[in-house]
Design a protein around this motif. Sequence first.
Motif, PDB file in Angstrom:
ATOM      1  N   LEU A   1       0.827  -1.212   0.000  1.00 44.76           N
ATOM      2  CA  LEU A   1       0.000   0.000   0.000  1.00 44.76           C
ATOM      3  C   LEU A   1       0.858   1.258   0.000  1.00 44.76           C
ATOM      4  O   LEU A   1       0.373   2.343  -0.332  1.00 44.76           O
ATOM      5  N   SER A   2       2.123   1.112   0.366  1.00 47.30           N
ATOM      6  CA  SER A   2       3.018   2.271   0.381  1.00 47.30           C
ATOM      7  C   SER A   2       3.496   2.650  -1.017  1.00 47.30           C
ATOM      8  O   SER A   2       4.130   3.687  -1.191  1.00 47.30           O
ATOM      9  N   ILE A   3       3.181   1.824  -2.020  1.00 48.22           N
ATOM     10  CA  ILE A   3       3.541   2.149  -3.400  1.00 48.22           C
ATOM     11  C   ILE A   3       2.528   3.141  -3.953  1.00 48.22           C
ATOM     12  O   ILE A   3       1.334   2.834  -4.009  1.00 48.22           O
TER      13      ILE A   3
ATOM     14  N   GLN B   1      -4.476  -2.409 -14.823  1.00 50.38           N
ATOM     15  CA  GLN B   1      -5.292  -1.264 -14.427  1.00 50.38           C
ATOM     16  C   GLN B   1      -4.495  -0.256 -13.592  1.00 50.38           C
ATOM     17  O   GLN B   1      -4.735   0.944 -13.679  1.00 50.38           O
ATOM     18  N   ILE B   2      -3.547  -0.742 -12.797  1.00 54.01           N
ATOM     19  CA  ILE B   2      -2.842   0.156 -11.881  1.00 54.01           C
ATOM     20  C   ILE B   2      -1.510   0.653 -12.421  1.00 54.01           C
ATOM     21  O   ILE B   2      -0.942   1.599 -11.860  1.00 54.01           O
ATOM     22  N   ILE B   3      -1.004   0.049 -13.501  1.00 50.69           N
ATOM     23  CA  ILE B   3       0.364   0.386 -13.898  1.00 50.69           C
ATOM     24  C   ILE B   3       0.494   1.840 -14.348  1.00 50.69           C
ATOM     25  O   ILE B   3       1.515   2.488 -14.066  1.00 50.69           O
TER      26      ILE B   3
ATOM     27  N   HIS C   1       2.796   8.345 -10.810  1.00 46.83           N
ATOM     28  CA  HIS C   1       3.036   8.826  -9.445  1.00 46.83           C
ATOM     29  C   HIS C   1       4.432   8.508  -8.924  1.00 46.83           C
ATOM     30  O   HIS C   1       4.727   8.774  -7.758  1.00 46.83           O
ATOM     31  N   ASN C   2       5.272   7.924  -9.765  1.00 47.91           N
ATOM     32  CA  ASN C   2       6.605   7.561  -9.292  1.00 47.91           C
ATOM     33  C   ASN C   2       7.628   7.857 -10.376  1.00 47.91           C
ATOM     34  O   ASN C   2       7.552   7.316 -11.480  1.00 47.91           O
ATOM     35  N   ARG C   3       8.581   8.696 -10.061  1.00 50.21           N
ATOM     36  CA  ARG C   3       9.554   9.138 -11.071  1.00 50.21           C
ATOM     37  C   ARG C   3      10.448   8.008 -11.551  1.00 50.21           C
ATOM     38  O   ARG C   3      10.921   8.019 -12.696  1.00 50.21           O
ATOM     39  N   VAL C   4      10.699   7.015 -10.702  1.00 48.33           N
ATOM     40  CA  VAL C   4      11.531   5.885 -11.123  1.00 48.33           C
ATOM     41  C   VAL C   4      10.810   5.078 -12.194  1.00 48.33           C
ATOM     42  O   VAL C   4      11.405   4.696 -13.215  1.00 48.33           O
ATOM     43  N   PHE C   5       9.520   4.822 -11.987  1.00 48.95           N
ATOM     44  CA  PHE C   5       8.743   4.087 -12.990  1.00 48.95           C
ATOM     45  C   PHE C   5       8.549   4.931 -14.248  1.00 48.95           C
ATOM     46  O   PHE C   5       8.537   4.399 -15.360  1.00 48.95           O
ATOM     47  N   THR C   6       8.383   6.250 -14.072  1.00 45.97           N
ATOM     48  CA  THR C   6       8.261   7.135 -15.232  1.00 45.97           C
ATOM     49  C   THR C   6       9.520   7.065 -16.095  1.00 45.97           C
ATOM     50  O   THR C   6       9.447   6.948 -17.327  1.00 45.97           O
TER      51      THR C   6
ATOM     52  N   LYS D   1       8.627  -5.107 -13.396  1.00 47.57           N
ATOM     53  CA  LYS D   1       9.425  -4.389 -12.394  1.00 47.57           C
ATOM     54  C   LYS D   1       8.606  -4.210 -11.106  1.00 47.57           C
ATOM     55  O   LYS D   1       9.122  -4.406 -10.010  1.00 47.57           O
ATOM     56  N   LEU D   2       7.333  -3.865 -11.268  1.00 50.40           N
ATOM     57  CA  LEU D   2       6.449  -3.690 -10.110  1.00 50.40           C
ATOM     58  C   LEU D   2       6.303  -4.994  -9.329  1.00 50.40           C
ATOM     59  O   LEU D   2       6.337  -4.993  -8.090  1.00 50.40           O
ATOM     60  N   LEU D   3       6.154  -6.116 -10.034  1.00 47.74           N
ATOM     61  CA  LEU D   3       6.005  -7.406  -9.353  1.00 47.74           C
ATOM     62  C   LEU D   3       7.280  -7.791  -8.599  1.00 47.74           C
ATOM     63  O   LEU D   3       7.208  -8.398  -7.515  1.00 47.74           O
ATOM     64  N   ARG D   4       8.438  -7.444  -9.148  1.00 50.93           N
ATOM     65  CA  ARG D   4       9.686  -7.721  -8.426  1.00 50.93           C
ATOM     66  C   ARG D   4       9.738  -6.896  -7.131  1.00 50.93           C
ATOM     67  O   ARG D   4      10.202  -7.392  -6.088  1.00 50.93           O
ATOM     68  N   ILE D   5       9.269  -5.671  -7.206  1.00 53.72           N
ATOM     69  CA  ILE D   5       9.230  -4.812  -6.006  1.00 53.72           C
ATOM     70  C   ILE D   5       8.221  -5.356  -5.000  1.00 53.72           C
ATOM     71  O   ILE D   5       8.499  -5.420  -3.795  1.00 53.72           O
ATOM     72  N   ILE D   6       7.047  -5.768  -5.501  1.00 56.10           N
ATOM     73  CA  ILE D   6       6.014  -6.324  -4.613  1.00 56.10           C
ATOM     74  C   ILE D   6       6.534  -7.562  -3.902  1.00 56.10           C
ATOM     75  O   ILE D   6       6.323  -7.743  -2.693  1.00 56.10           O
ATOM     76  N   TYR D   7       7.227  -8.426  -4.632  1.00 55.70           N
ATOM     77  CA  TYR D   7       7.778  -9.640  -4.014  1.00 55.70           C
ATOM     78  C   TYR D   7       8.767  -9.275  -2.906  1.00 55.70           C
ATOM     79  O   TYR D   7       8.744  -9.866  -1.820  1.00 55.70           O
TER      80      TYR D   7
END
Length: 355
Positions: A232-234, A298-300, A306-311, A334-340
Amino acid sequence: MSLIGKLSSYDKSQLLIGMEDTGHYHFALLKYLLDRHYTVALINPTTTDLTRKLQGGITKNDPLDSLTICDVIGSNQRKKPYRITKVNRFDLYEQKQLTRHHHNLKEELNIYKNRLQKCIDIVFPELNSLFRSKYGIVYMNVLKTFASAEKIANSDIRIIRKCFEYEGRGKRIQLSAEQLKTTAKASVGISSVAEEIQIRHLVCQIEMIEEQLSEIDKKIEEFSLQNNSPILSIPGISHFSATSILAELGDICNYTKASQIIKFAGVAPYHYESSQFLARHTAITKKGSRYLRKTLYQIILPVINHNRVFTAYYNKKLAEGKGHRCAQGHCIRKLLRIIYHLLSTGQTFDPALLI
């Protein structure tokens, strides 16, 4: 009780009970066994089907399927074709059912809205141009009360004004009852009793589904607050999307590396290599949970925005010649690796660590 009677003669620590992870049919028995501290192996039905075919089986029935399940459990393969379930996590089961119901209702809602717009295009094609946004209170009141341009044009202005009256906060629309009636009189829409009936019914169905979604969303938010998950902090991940991701993934201890949840989400690209040929451009597998994959797509965009690294990562992929959808896929992985990592360590999201 016959099953428990037969199992009671064995030591629980020496037992491994296998069952297919098929739909909802195994849930009651699975919960019953886990409550009594049995170890259960859940098997993908595709695995048992392939095992039967590899053995040359041409007959399929419950007794033979039971023997096939035994063959799968007794397999000495390095990579076991099943997953062990020891911990009773039926709180995640309830969350999964709610988030999937939310997805299904959303799809149903889109179908009804598309059908409604088709009817409006026939009886009052100018209606949407009068409103900044569709499906607001006044918009729906007008459709429920009149359902066509002809009915509006021939109605008393006092009845039309009642559609513009509603309680609660919010900015009132600039459209007036007089403007609506004037536009209706000049409309090119045709008179159709069948379309008018459909419009009234569709409006009622849309409002009912939206009420159901509101009820579900409140309960999902309660579950999300109880989970208090670090994902949720993402930025860009809401209570609904976080709960959907957690429920679809299940216990994170079932995965030993991030690539496994990428594979489970079905967002890993196919790897095709034959002799000296290596495919450079392949589609994602779309295997695993379609609900998880839908939530991720839907969320990507909110996560990217909202995140400069992902941008920066998204723009980097575009600069490499990737298409929009392909760049999204890279960001999702990349998001799934962070979530894991967050779920495995319990850490909260820190964009500074990604630079």
